[in-house]
Design a protein around this motif. Sequence first.
Motif, PDB file in Angstrom:
ATOM      1  N   ASP A   1       0.818  -1.209   0.000  1.00  0.00           N
ATOM      2  CA  ASP A   1       0.000   0.000   0.000  1.00  0.00           C
ATOM      3  C   ASP A   1       0.861   1.272   0.000  1.00  0.00           C
ATOM      4  O   ASP A   1       1.416   1.652   1.035  1.00  0.00           O
ATOM      5  CB  ASP A   1      -0.903  -0.014   1.231  1.00  0.00           C
ATOM      6  N   PRO A   2       0.974   1.997  -1.130  1.00  0.00           N
ATOM      7  CA  PRO A   2       1.826   3.190  -1.158  1.00  0.00           C
ATOM      8  C   PRO A   2       1.272   4.373  -0.375  1.00  0.00           C
ATOM      9  O   PRO A   2       2.025   5.276   0.002  1.00  0.00           O
ATOM     10  CB  PRO A   2       1.922   3.528  -2.652  1.00  0.00           C
ATOM     11  N   SER A   3      -0.043   4.387  -0.104  1.00  0.00           N
ATOM     12  CA  SER A   3      -0.598   5.499   0.674  1.00  0.00           C
ATOM     13  C   SER A   3      -0.086   5.483   2.110  1.00  0.00           C
ATOM     14  O   SER A   3      -0.099   6.511   2.787  1.00  0.00           O
ATOM     15  CB  SER A   3      -2.125   5.459   0.661  1.00  0.00           C
ATOM     16  N   GLN A   4       0.395   4.333   2.585  1.00  0.00           N
ATOM     17  CA  GLN A   4       0.965   4.266   3.921  1.00  0.00           C
ATOM     18  C   GLN A   4       2.214   5.134   4.027  1.00  0.00           C
ATOM     19  O   GLN A   4       2.530   5.675   5.082  1.00  0.00           O
ATOM     20  CB  GLN A   4       1.303   2.814   4.265  1.00  0.00           C
ATOM     21  N   GLY A   5       2.934   5.281   2.901  1.00  0.00           N
ATOM     22  CA  GLY A   5       4.147   6.096   2.899  1.00  0.00           C
ATOM     23  C   GLY A   5       3.892   7.572   3.128  1.00  0.00           C
ATOM     24  O   GLY A   5       4.803   8.301   3.526  1.00  0.00           O
ATOM     25  N   LEU A   6       2.663   8.045   2.892  1.00  0.00           N
ATOM     26  CA  LEU A   6       2.339   9.442   3.147  1.00  0.00           C
ATOM     27  C   LEU A   6       2.355   9.755   4.641  1.00  0.00           C
ATOM     28  O   LEU A   6       2.657  10.878   5.047  1.00  0.00           O
ATOM     29  CB  LEU A   6       0.961   9.775   2.570  1.00  0.00           C
ATOM     30  N   TYR A   7       1.992   8.784   5.460  1.00  0.00           N
ATOM     31  CA  TYR A   7       1.930   8.982   6.916  1.00  0.00           C
ATOM     32  C   TYR A   7       3.181   8.476   7.620  1.00  0.00           C
ATOM     33  O   TYR A   7       3.569   9.008   8.656  1.00  0.00           O
ATOM     34  CB  TYR A   7       0.698   8.274   7.489  1.00  0.00           C
ATOM     35  N   ASN A   8       3.790   7.439   7.068  1.00  0.00           N
ATOM     36  CA  ASN A   8       4.970   6.832   7.687  1.00  0.00           C
ATOM     37  C   ASN A   8       5.994   6.495   6.618  1.00  0.00           C
ATOM     38  O   ASN A   8       5.921   5.433   5.987  1.00  0.00           O
ATOM     39  CB  ASN A   8       4.577   5.568   8.461  1.00  0.00           C
ATOM     40  N   PRO A   9       6.970   7.365   6.387  1.00  0.00           N
ATOM     41  CA  PRO A   9       7.949   7.099   5.322  1.00  0.00           C
ATOM     42  C   PRO A   9       8.807   5.872   5.572  1.00  0.00           C
ATOM     43  O   PRO A   9       9.356   5.304   4.621  1.00  0.00           O
ATOM     44  CB  PRO A   9       8.787   8.381   5.299  1.00  0.00           C
ATOM     45  N   ALA A  10       8.951   5.425   6.829  1.00  0.00           N
ATOM     46  CA  ALA A  10       9.740   4.226   7.096  1.00  0.00           C
ATOM     47  C   ALA A  10       9.071   2.970   6.550  1.00  0.00           C
ATOM     48  O   ALA A  10       9.714   1.921   6.434  1.00  0.00           O
ATOM     49  CB  ALA A  10       9.986   4.078   8.594  1.00  0.00           C
ATOM     50  N   SER A  11       7.778   3.047   6.224  1.00  0.00           N
ATOM     51  CA  SER A  11       7.060   1.889   5.688  1.00  0.00           C
ATOM     52  C   SER A  11       7.255   1.723   4.185  1.00  0.00           C
ATOM     53  O   SER A  11       6.783   0.737   3.605  1.00  0.00           O
ATOM     54  CB  SER A  11       5.565   2.012   5.995  1.00  0.00           C
ATOM     55  N   ILE A  12       7.935   2.649   3.533  1.00  0.00           N
ATOM     56  CA  ILE A  12       8.193   2.536   2.093  1.00  0.00           C
ATOM     57  C   ILE A  12       9.082   1.319   1.859  1.00  0.00           C
ATOM     58  O   ILE A  12      10.167   1.206   2.448  1.00  0.00           O
ATOM     59  CB  ILE A  12       8.854   3.819   1.563  1.00  0.00           C
ATOM     60  N   ASN A  13       8.653   0.400   0.988  1.00  0.00           N
ATOM     61  CA  ASN A  13       9.371  -0.865   0.816  1.00  0.00           C
ATOM     62  C   ASN A  13       9.200  -1.389  -0.608  1.00  0.00           C
ATOM     63  O   ASN A  13       8.351  -0.895  -1.360  1.00  0.00           O
ATOM     64  CB  ASN A  13       8.859  -1.883   1.836  1.00  0.00           C
ATOM     65  N   PRO A  14       9.996  -2.412  -1.010  1.00  0.00           N
ATOM     66  CA  PRO A  14       9.952  -2.906  -2.394  1.00  0.00           C
ATOM     67  C   PRO A  14       8.608  -3.441  -2.855  1.00  0.00           C
ATOM     68  O   PRO A  14       8.331  -3.456  -4.060  1.00  0.00           O
ATOM     69  CB  PRO A  14      11.014  -4.017  -2.388  1.00  0.00           C
ATOM     70  N   GLU A  15       7.733  -3.901  -1.939  1.00  0.00           N
ATOM     71  CA  GLU A  15       6.418  -4.391  -2.349  1.00  0.00           C
ATOM     72  C   GLU A  15       5.558  -3.303  -2.960  1.00  0.00           C
ATOM     73  O   GLU A  15       4.594  -3.586  -3.684  1.00  0.00           O
ATOM     74  CB  GLU A  15       5.684  -4.998  -1.154  1.00  0.00           C
ATOM     75  N   MET A  16       5.892  -2.036  -2.706  1.00  0.00           N
ATOM     76  CA  MET A  16       5.132  -0.915  -3.256  1.00  0.00           C
ATOM     77  C   MET A  16       5.509  -0.588  -4.700  1.00  0.00           C
ATOM     78  O   MET A  16       4.907   0.291  -5.309  1.00  0.00           O
ATOM     79  CB  MET A  16       5.354   0.339  -2.407  1.00  0.00           C
ATOM     80  N   ASP A  17       6.500  -1.282  -5.247  1.00  0.00           N
ATOM     81  CA  ASP A  17       7.001  -0.948  -6.578  1.00  0.00           C
ATOM     82  C   ASP A  17       5.888  -0.905  -7.618  1.00  0.00           C
ATOM     83  O   ASP A  17       5.121  -1.858  -7.781  1.00  0.00           O
ATOM     84  CB  ASP A  17       8.059  -1.978  -7.000  1.00  0.00           C
ATOM     85  N   ASN A  18       5.792   0.236  -8.299  1.00  0.00           N
ATOM     86  CA  ASN A  18       4.832   0.438  -9.395  1.00  0.00           C
ATOM     87  C   ASN A  18       3.380   0.308  -8.943  1.00  0.00           C
ATOM     88  O   ASN A  18       2.507  -0.051  -9.736  1.00  0.00           O
ATOM     89  CB  ASN A  18       5.105  -0.529 -10.546  1.00  0.00           C
ATOM     90  N   GLN A  19       3.123   0.609  -7.680  1.00  0.00           N
ATOM     91  CA  GLN A  19       1.758   0.647  -7.180  1.00  0.00           C
ATOM     92  C   GLN A  19       1.274   2.098  -7.153  1.00  0.00           C
ATOM     93  O   GLN A  19       1.953   2.973  -6.615  1.00  0.00           O
ATOM     94  CB  GLN A  19       1.675   0.065  -5.767  1.00  0.00           C
TER      95      GLN A  19
END
Length: 340
Positions: free
Chosen positions: A52-70
């Motif tokens: 879920d890339p929207s999680q990165g808006l609230y918590n940048p530490a959650s940005i991870n490879p599973e979000m690729d091209n989402q």
Amino acid sequence: MSKKIAVLFLLIASATASAQIGGRYTYQFLNLVNSPRQAALGGKVITNYDWDPSQGLYNPASINPEMDNQLQINYVNYFADVNYGTASYAYLWDRRTQVLHAGVTYINYGQFDGFDEAGNPTNSFSGGEVALSAGYARNIPYTDFHVGANVKLISSKLEQYSSFGGAIDLAIMYVYEPWDLHISAVARNIGTQFTPFNEVYEPLPFELIFGISQTLQNIPIRWHFTLENMQVWNIAFENPNRSITDLEGGVVTENINFFDNAIRHMIFGLELFPESGFNIRLGYNVRRAEELRILEQRAFAGLSAGFGIKLNKIRLSYSYSQYSAAANASFFGLNIDLNR
């Protein structure tokens, strides 16, 4: 490295310990719920570490490879014709080890009727705000800790007044895969106005959030527990409608104690079938429930629920949040997997 990050969080928290929440900050839209999934789980979940890339808006530490091209797009028809939404995208690069994240948050306050000081009608006007963000996260080598940061540029226009500002989010997250355990802390909206609305520089809505979640073994349930507004302890207030008049005419005000303040920091969430193509989400926001509760009437304030469904490369999400007997909000989300 991890010790330095912990010290940084302590310094930020202590520097803002005297702050209060509500009505004292500009760019308040930055702390609105950013997705149906987050809304359904109580409003400020920061421990999802998945696609879920929207999680990165609230918590940048959650940005991870599973979000690729989402690509995630969310929309909310809020109160009184106010509309807001978010869009976010993540891209994996540099030998498929580094992830870049981009997002936008906007709010449109609608049209207002204008009046002069004598009450005579003037031209109508509108208002809106937008924030553009870029985020990045990385794993601390040889550990289960991840750190991340967002950089945000903020623009706001209200009638003839406009403002421009900037902020950063700093986050740390612990992901222990054998237990499917996630623990995270986020310091949000550390920044300033570059140009104020009218000479006076206003503070941004800084917030310190702590969260923990885990998927139960052999049971398809993920529980979430969040502590919001940890930068200030005293967030409870006396509600005059809860005052009691005794037989002698004396007024006994509501007693706010340690427990009242402690519980108002808490948010609870449950995600049923979190890894399947269809899941159900439930949440309870204690502070919202207490502040919007109507005496002697059951309004279900603070409760939220929603679901997510995956259809090939598309995920659809919906949630419903109850604020009071007269106010609620529906959240809609669309996630597109651009890898397929």
